[in-house]
Design a protein around this motif. Structure first.
Motif, PDB file in Angstrom:
ATOM      1  N   TRP A  39       0.845  -1.187   0.000  1.00  0.00           N
ATOM      2  CA  TRP A  39       0.000   0.000   0.000  1.00  0.00           C
ATOM      3  C   TRP A  39       0.891   1.252   0.000  1.00  0.00           C
ATOM      4  O   TRP A  39       2.030   1.241   0.459  1.00  0.00           O
ATOM      5  N   ASN A  40       0.367   2.325  -0.568  1.00  0.00           N
ATOM      6  CA  ASN A  40       1.040   3.614  -0.707  1.00  0.00           C
ATOM      7  C   ASN A  40       2.261   3.548  -1.629  1.00  0.00           C
ATOM      8  O   ASN A  40       3.123   4.438  -1.595  1.00  0.00           O
ATOM      9  N   ALA A  41       2.349   2.490  -2.442  1.00  0.00           N
ATOM     10  CA  ALA A  41       3.418   2.342  -3.428  1.00  0.00           C
ATOM     11  C   ALA A  41       3.014   1.240  -4.397  1.00  0.00           C
ATOM     12  O   ALA A  41       2.043   0.508  -4.157  1.00  0.00           O
ATOM     13  N   THR A  42       3.761   1.109  -5.487  1.00  0.00           N
ATOM     14  CA  THR A  42       3.559   0.012  -6.430  1.00  0.00           C
ATOM     15  C   THR A  42       4.893  -0.702  -6.631  1.00  0.00           C
ATOM     16  O   THR A  42       5.956  -0.087  -6.538  1.00  0.00           O
ATOM     17  N   ALA A  43       4.848  -1.981  -6.897  1.00  0.00           N
ATOM     18  CA  ALA A  43       6.064  -2.759  -7.132  1.00  0.00           C
ATOM     19  C   ALA A  43       5.801  -3.750  -8.256  1.00  0.00           C
ATOM     20  O   ALA A  43       4.840  -4.526  -8.200  1.00  0.00           O
ATOM     21  N   ALA A  44       6.647  -3.719  -9.290  1.00  0.00           N
ATOM     22  CA  ALA A  44       6.470  -4.623 -10.420  1.00  0.00           C
ATOM     23  C   ALA A  44       6.873  -6.039 -10.050  1.00  0.00           C
ATOM     24  O   ALA A  44       6.315  -7.021 -10.534  1.00  0.00           O
ATOM     25  N   SER A  45       7.860  -6.168  -9.148  1.00  0.00           N
ATOM     26  CA  SER A  45       8.320  -7.477  -8.716  1.00  0.00           C
ATOM     27  C   SER A  45       7.981  -7.663  -7.246  1.00  0.00           C
ATOM     28  O   SER A  45       8.013  -6.703  -6.463  1.00  0.00           O
ATOM     29  N   THR A  46       7.656  -8.886  -6.851  1.00  0.00           N
ATOM     30  CA  THR A  46       7.297  -9.145  -5.457  1.00  0.00           C
ATOM     31  C   THR A  46       8.328  -9.997  -4.736  1.00  0.00           C
ATOM     32  O   THR A  46       8.162 -10.283  -3.547  1.00  0.00           O
ATOM     33  N   SER A  47       9.385 -10.414  -5.394  1.00  0.00           N
ATOM     34  CA  SER A  47      10.415 -11.235  -4.757  1.00  0.00           C
ATOM     35  C   SER A  47      11.763 -10.892  -5.379  1.00  0.00           C
ATOM     36  O   SER A  47      11.836 -10.210  -6.409  1.00  0.00           O
ATOM     37  N   GLY A  48      12.845 -11.382  -4.747  1.00  0.00           N
ATOM     38  CA  GLY A  48      14.180 -11.102  -5.259  1.00  0.00           C
ATOM     39  C   GLY A  48      14.500  -9.628  -5.188  1.00  0.00           C
ATOM     40  O   GLY A  48      14.332  -8.990  -4.149  1.00  0.00           O
ATOM     41  N   ALA A  49      14.976  -9.059  -6.308  1.00  0.00           N
ATOM     42  CA  ALA A  49      15.244  -7.626  -6.374  1.00  0.00           C
ATOM     43  C   ALA A  49      13.933  -6.878  -6.584  1.00  0.00           C
ATOM     44  O   ALA A  49      13.222  -7.104  -7.561  1.00  0.00           O
ATOM     45  N   VAL A  50      13.603  -6.004  -5.660  1.00  0.00           N
ATOM     46  CA  VAL A  50      12.323  -5.293  -5.678  1.00  0.00           C
ATOM     47  C   VAL A  50      12.572  -3.798  -5.781  1.00  0.00           C
ATOM     48  O   VAL A  50      13.471  -3.262  -5.117  1.00  0.00           O
ATOM     49  N   THR A  51      11.801  -3.130  -6.616  1.00  0.00           N
ATOM     50  CA  THR A  51      11.785  -1.674  -6.661  1.00  0.00           C
ATOM     51  C   THR A  51      10.352  -1.202  -6.479  1.00  0.00           C
ATOM     52  O   THR A  51       9.466  -1.594  -7.244  1.00  0.00           O
ATOM     53  N   ALA A  52      10.124  -0.416  -5.425  1.00  0.00           N
ATOM     54  CA  ALA A  52       8.799   0.139  -5.142  1.00  0.00           C
ATOM     55  C   ALA A  52       8.793   1.614  -5.516  1.00  0.00           C
ATOM     56  O   ALA A  52       9.703   2.362  -5.137  1.00  0.00           O
ATOM     57  N   ARG A  53       7.790   2.021  -6.257  1.00  0.00           N
ATOM     58  CA  ARG A  53       7.675   3.406  -6.703  1.00  0.00           C
ATOM     59  C   ARG A  53       6.466   4.068  -6.062  1.00  0.00           C
ATOM     60  O   ARG A  53       5.503   3.403  -5.702  1.00  0.00           O
ATOM     61  N   ASN A  54       6.545   5.383  -5.937  1.00  0.00           N
ATOM     62  CA  ASN A  54       5.475   6.123  -5.275  1.00  0.00           C
ATOM     63  C   ASN A  54       4.135   5.952  -5.966  1.00  0.00           C
ATOM     64  O   ASN A  54       4.048   5.681  -7.176  1.00  0.00           O
TER      65      ASN A  54
END
Length: 459
Positions: free
Chosen positions: A411-426
């Motif tokens: 919540w309050n962010a989005t993430a294209a990947s859910t495991s391993g290397a993760v990048t969460a964007r606003n």
């Protein structure tokens, strides 16, 4: 209290590994003030009302604790013997967990809002049904509910035992038996006895004091005493703090579990000013006692308060009026916690320049990753993003899971990947941060959490 259909009782029917006060991601508003001293401010919630006006927004942003108003009572969970309906209770749990809010469970053993089939059981059957219900409910939410009101409203105002069907069929021992069953079902939960008209030092509160003193001596598992505090303006007990303190001196936690302060309606400036002062006194009584864990307001808006249905001509007892406008009692509550009134929570719908394809620019923000909760097979984490010496219009936080963890909800962010290397964007509403300003996002995950290092970059 909010009463269930067909129930008109003066008495109140009235947290993930358990969320503790001070670890909520909903750290704004009243809850944010409370967290400064490691306490909580909660509210009673009806999941059917979250889409009414500002109800859901206030619920999510003002409180760091919630109590199910009716959804965890016996008639809601087990209306027919052995047939459980978890829908509304699970809804309350999911929303609280998504917001990082502690949950108080209410209530396991009560004479009201208990189905007739329970009341019709024989003595032997009733005792087994009580243990089975406690075990089933607490096992389902094991490690996720911080405090449980195990037994509710077991005494009369004169200090005698209420002659409920529990008392008549099972005798004095049923309260201790309920607490033993609760401890066996979830050793991590804090177990409370809860009652109304016990805010002052009087016959009723003294009877409970004597009972819990005996429990402590006998090794009956009890952790806390809940004081409902359904009060009337200008009638806050002068010895409220003293009363809380004497229970705390027994080595027990205390909490104000169902606070509202009613008046004859319609309200006017003088009544509202008195109500503000009374809320301040009530919060101050708790905050003056080290073992007072927090305060739960029994509802959000006067629109849905239980009081007018039970006390005709009275009401206006909560912190928001029927139009979801803050009343001066809100400021009184903050003052009682020794805080200052937090600025209003605003949500911007400004579209930022962030896109998933933009490369991050390093050095303009920082990120702090922490695990706030953990339970068997899962955990909850929070990431705080802080802008550097200049304002930013978007951010991206990266980390690597090293233990096989996987995001299950964010919540309050989005993430294209859910495991391993993760990048969460606003998200669209929290990318713009002024110099030095912060925002948080959170997620629940599966697996055993590690302690990854998070890096932040503008996007």
């Amino acid at each position: 209290m909010a009463v269930g259909a067909g129930v008109l009782s003066i008495a109140a029917a009235a947290t993930l590994a358990v969320t503790a006060p001070g670890t909520s991601s909903a750290a704004s508003g009243l809850g944010g003030v409370a967290e400064a001293s490691g306490r909580y401010v909660g509210t009673a919630v009806d999941p059917g009302r979250v889409n009414d006006g500002s109800y859901g927004t206030i619920l999510d942003t003002e409180f760091n604790s919630v109590t199910a108003e009716n959804a965890m009572k016996w008639d809601a969970l087990q209306p027919s013997q052995g047939q459980y309906n978890w829908t509304n209770a699970d809804t309350v749990m999911r929303r609280a967990e998504a917001n990082g809010q502690m949950v108080r469970g209410h209530t396991l053993v009560w004479h009201s809002q208990t189905p007739q089939w329970v009341q019709n059981l024989s003595t032997t059957q009733l005792r087994q049904a009580m243990v089975d219900h406690i075990t089933t409910v607490m096992t389902r939410y094991k490690g996720r509910i911080a405090h449980w009101d195990v037994v509710n409203e077991a005494f009369n105002d004169d200090g005698s035992r209420r002659q409920s069907f529990w008392q008549q069929k099972l005798g004095d021992s049923y309260i201790a038996d309920a607490f033993r069953a609760a401890r066996a079902a979830d050793p991590s939960a804090k177990l409370y006895i809860n009652d109304y008209s016990t805010d002052a030092i009087n016959s009723k509160s003294t009877a409970i004091y004597n009972l819990v003193s005996q429990f402590k001596q006998q090794g009956v598992p009890i952790d806390g005493v809940g004081f409902q505090a359904h009060l009337i303006i200008n009638q806050v007990p002068s010895n409220f703090q003293q009363n809380l303190q004497r229970f705390a001196d027994l080595g027990l936690d205390v909490a104000i579990t169902e606070l509202d302060i009613r008046m004859q309606t319609p309200p006017d400036a003088a009544k509202l000013a008195t109500q503000k002062s009374d809320y301040q006194k009530s919060f101050a009584a708790c905050w003056a006692v080290t073992r007072c864990k927090g305060v739960t307001i029994w509802g959000i808006t006067d629109k849905f308060s239980w009081i007018p249905d039970v006390f005709p001509g009275q009401g206006a007892a909560l912190l928001w009026n029927e139009s979801y406008q803050k009343k001066s009692a809100y400021d009184g509550s903050v003052a009682g916690m020794g805080g200052t009134v937090p600025p209003p929570t605003t949500t911007t719908t400004t579209t930022t320049t962030t896109t998933s394809g933009n490369p991050p620019v390093p050095g303009a923000c920082a990120a702090t990753y922490r695990v706030t909760n953990q339970w068997q097979g899962g955990f909850q984490a929070e990431v705080r993003v802080t802008a550097g010496s200049s304002a930013i219009t978007g951010w991206a936080v990266s980390w690597t899971f090293g233990n096989g963890e996987r995001i299950t909800q964010i919540w309050n962010a989005t993430a294209a990947s859910t495991s391993g290397a993760v990048t969460a964007r606003n998200a669209a509403y929290n990318g713009r941060l002024g110099a030095g300003a912060s925002t948080t996002f959170g997620f629940t995950g599966s697996g055993t959490p590690g302690t990854p290092t998070a890096t932040c970059a503008t996007a």
